[in-house]
Design an enzyme around this catalytic site. Structure first.
Site, PDB file in Angstrom:
ATOM      1  N   HIS A 189      32.801  21.282  29.178  1.00 57.51           N
ATOM      2  CA  HIS A 189      31.448  21.349  28.613  1.00 57.51           C
ATOM      3  C   HIS A 189      30.565  20.195  29.098  1.00 57.51           C
ATOM      4  CE1 HIS A 189      32.982  18.503  25.447  1.00 57.51           C
ATOM      5  NE2 HIS A 189      31.736  18.071  25.514  1.00 57.51           N
ATOM      6  N   ASP A 218      38.930  23.619  27.789  1.00 55.38           N
ATOM      7  CA  ASP A 218      37.747  22.769  27.911  1.00 55.38           C
ATOM      8  C   ASP A 218      38.043  21.573  28.812  1.00 55.38           C
ATOM      9  OD1 ASP A 218      35.147  21.875  27.558  1.00 55.38           O
ATOM     10  OD2 ASP A 218      35.625  20.742  25.754  1.00 55.38           O
ATOM     11  N   SER A 221      32.440  12.368  25.403  1.00 55.24           N
ATOM     12  CA  SER A 221      33.269  13.513  25.788  1.00 55.24           C
ATOM     13  C   SER A 221      33.726  13.387  27.234  1.00 55.24           C
ATOM     14  CB  SER A 221      32.480  14.810  25.623  1.00 55.24           C
ATOM     15  OG  SER A 221      32.331  15.148  24.273  1.00 55.24           O
TER      16      SER A 221
END
Length: 744
Positions: A82, A113, A182
């Site tokens: 992402h 992911d 992230s």
């Protein structure tokens, strides 16, 4: 009845489904003494050269920022999927401020992911990868990243637990994870990576999650590289159909346009305008729209000059707003209406529609008129979509026409259909009078209301199930109609998409067929495709696996997504059979001769011959298009190293669809889902092949278990009537006993 039938049938079904790939023995390395623990300060100094900041670059500059870390000296970088988005140019910033462009997305996995990026660099400092299967609760850890796009930072905490989130094992960590963190590494105190930071808790700032690093190792071992030039086209809007203005990130998958990040216009305004010509005089536009955050705004734009002048009809703050934009700033805006509506459903898909006439504009939500205006400030121009602020918005089924209103049902048909469905609609106009009567005995009235509500909820559940079953039967009817055609005329791609839509009514088949046609156009004029079967297969392999990154499922083999062709096209990941269907149909659409599906035991492959008498060769689509001989495949897939003759023959399209259904049923059994979840697949299977005795026996067993005696009797009676001559007498006796028990 004894469980013999269920066990027998489960075994039969699993035996016919594609088996999970065999794991190869791994040699165990010689154990080494673990490195000594370090302080957080020592780790920060050691790790900093291996950290990177990842920026998504848009037309107006940076659209998004995340973290990553170097895992190989030659420029291989790990992060979350992402973080990199789709169709975006990516820039890597090193710890010393130097920057690199990403040359290849080396691997990606939407289920995990995770992503691997490749930059052209050498001599970089890589972080060692630990073993996330050996983590211990309470173990001290450190996490590093670039929160909010700032400089690299480090935070110390502990590993709280291992949790299952959306069918995935995740590491829960007691450290704050901010936007931009992230993709950063979570490490033990020896400096070994245990996971990749990914999710921030909604409950507390001091809580986050990380993807276990062992999942990353799977991507390293089995990459699916996509050159950056090709990555930039994945999910990108077709420039022949759409023109964007004022930035934001607009992507498209399966007919759903998604917009993220604020635009560069005042208030985060951004436009996505259709190139379709708007009718003169009166016209209508409409689209289905969903917002992830109702504090933002998104909807329809029309009468646009292609720049800052246009009308907007959009959802904003849970209301419907109609605005005329005459320029780039707030002083150029005129809010013509801002109204609430019970017809608008926050957080759900809503249909917005606008009718533009020379002297008035009428706006609707879900078929209900909410605004009527005599404003004539703007007319003509283009129409499309608009978005404001930071909300993520989704759009689908955008259309332009002269009359897009939902047409009334034929009165006779409507009357006939309504007579089949009981009405449960209360009369709201008498609520005040009703309340006065109920207040005479509130306690009793409350009990009665609760009972009535529960009854209505039960009826609503029945109606929802009736709606689902109606949809499934409609899809079954369409599949049977397609399969009734002569074999060369059957559109297997459409059949496979109908199978996906059988489970998910929102699958937009037309959009996926359009995506497939785009793939055909990519290769239609390629000289290798026209040069014969062998050159064409080599070109297809490069296009499929090297340029577009299609690959076999790495770990979540029984996930239903791997059997849905729409998700295989979106995620570029699937089972041998779903990847083979796409490959063979692409070859067929390009006119490549001699390419067909081969139903090997336990593993579907693609076969090809260079001419009618040519030697059969195999493409293992699950293993990145690896070319294998029949002998090699037999040694890998059978105990005696030989295939039955029919395993090497081209398979019919109906048989392909039945094998896909067996895989879906196998996934239900593998994931310990309710047996009832397999019934829709069994019903579809038997509609396609009514003579399938094993599936009919399974359905009889499940029907009996759930008290559907009439259906179970129907299936058992069929098994008795069609019992093969010379079959085991004891099995016939058991069927007779079973039938007598069902008749009691």
């Amino acid at each position: 009845m004894r469980p013999f039938y269920l066990l027998l049938l489960t075994g039969l079904l699993l035996g016919q489904a594609d088996a999970a790939p065999k794991s190869k023995p791994v040699s165990k390395p010689v154990a080494k003494a673990p490195p000594a623990a370090r302080t957080a300060a020592e780790l920060a100094e050691m790790i900093r050269p291996s950290l990177v900041k990842i920026s998504q670059m848009g037309r107006e500059g940076t659209d998004g920022i995340g973290s990553g870390f170097i895992i190989r000296e030659d420029g291989l970088i790990a992060t979350n999927l992402h973080v990199i988005g789709e169709a975006r140019r990516l820039q890597i910033e090193m710890h010393d401020g130097t920057t690199h462009e990403v040359s290849t997305v080396q691997a990606s996995d939407s289920h995990l992911d995770l992503a691997l990026l490749k930059i052209e660099a050498k001599g970089l400092k890589a972080l060692p990868l630990g073993d996330s299967s050996k983590v211990r609760q309470g173990e001290p850890i450190v996490a590093m990243g670039a929160p909010e796009g700032l400089g690299f930072s480090i935070v110390q905490g502990v590993l709280s637990a291992t949790r299952e989130i959306e069918d995935r094992q995740m590491l829960q960590v007691a450290v704050p994870i901010e936007q931009g963190n992230s993709g950063g590494p979570m490490l033990d105190m020896q400096g070994r990576v245990l996971g990749l930071l990914t999710l921030k808790s909604l409950k507390t700032d001091n809580l986050g999650f990380a993807v276990p690093v062992n999942e990353l190792k799977t991507l390293i071992e089995k990459p699916n590289p996509v050159p950056m030039s090709r990555w930039l086209t994945i999910g990108a809007l077709n420039p022949k159909l759409w023109k964007t203005h004022l930035g934001a990130q607009w992507t498209q998958h399966a007919g759903v346009i998604r917009s993220e990040f604020p635009g560069s216009g005042f208030g985060g305004r951004a436009l996505c305008l259709s190139t379709q010509k708007v009718p003169e005089e009166s016209f209508e536009i409409a689209a289905n729209i969903r917002l992830d955050d109702e504090s933002g705004a998104a909807g329809l734009a029309f009468c646009s000059d292609g720049g800052d002048k246009h009308y907007g009809f959009y959802a904003s703050g849970g209301k419907l707003r109609f605005t005329r934009f005459n320029g780039p700033d707030v002083y150029s805006w005129t809010i013509l209406a801002d109204v609430p509506s019970d017809a608008y459903k926050p957080g759900e898909w809503n249909v917005l529609r606008v009718r533009v006439e020379p002297e008035r504009i009428v706006c609707f939500v879900n078929g209900k008129k909410v605004v009527e205006s005599d404003d004539t400030g703007l007319r003509g121009g283009s129409a499309g979509l608009c978005k404001f602020r930071t909300t993520v918005a989704q759009f689908r089924n955008f259309r332009i026409g002269t009359d897009l209103s939902e047409k009334a049902l034929d009165p006779e048909v409507a009357s006939k259909m309504r007579s089949k469905v009981e009405e449960f609609v209360a009369d709201a106009t008498s609520s005040e009078k009703t309340l006065e009567g109920l207040l005479e005995s509130p306690a009793a009235a409350k009990r009665v209301l609760v009972e009535q509500r529960r009854k209505l909820e039960e009826e609503a559940t029945k109606l929802r199930e009736l709606e689902r079953e109606l949809h499934r039967r409609a899809m079954t009817k369409e599949i049977l109609a397609e399969l009734a055609k002569p074999e060369p005329e059957i559109n297997l791609l459409r059949c496979a998409l109908l199978l996906a839509r059988h489970d998910n009514p929102e699958v937009d088949i037309a959009s996926y067929l359009t995506s497939f046609r785009a793939m055909v156009l990519d290769l239609k004029e390629d000289p290798e495709i026209k040069a014969g079967t062998i050159p064409a297969v080599k070109r297809l392999n490069r296009y499929f696996f090297e340029e577009n990154g299609f690959h076999g499922s790495r770990g979540d083999y029984s996930n239903l997504s791997n059997s849905y062709l729409n998700e295989v096209i979106d995620d570029r990941e699937g089972l041998p059979i779903t990847l083979s269907v796409l490959y063979v149909e692409l070859a067929s659409a390009l006119g490549v001769q001699g390419v067909f599906g081969v139903p090997l035991p336990g593993k579907f492959m693609v076969g090809f011959r260079d001419g009618p008498e040519g030697e059969l060769q195999l493409v293992d689509v699950f293993e990145h298009g690896k070319l294998v001989t029949v002998e090699q495949a037999a040694l890998d897939l059978t105990e005696d190293g030989r295939f039955p003759e029919d395993a090497l023959a081209p398979i019919t399209k109906q048989a392909v669809l039945l094998r896909m259904l067996r895989n879906l049923m196998s996934s239900v059994f593998d994931n310990s889902r309710s047996l009832r979840e397999s019934l829709p697949y069994l019903n579809l299977f038997l509609a396609i092949d009514p003579k399938a005795a094993p599936e009919r026996l399974t359905r009889a067993q499940i029907r009996q278990r759930f008290g559907e005696k009439a259906g179970a009797r129907e299936d058992v009676n069929w098994l008795i009537d069609n019992f093969p001559e010379g079959g085991p007498p004891e099995l016939m006796q058991q069927l007779d006993v079973w039938m007598r028990a069902l008749q009691e």
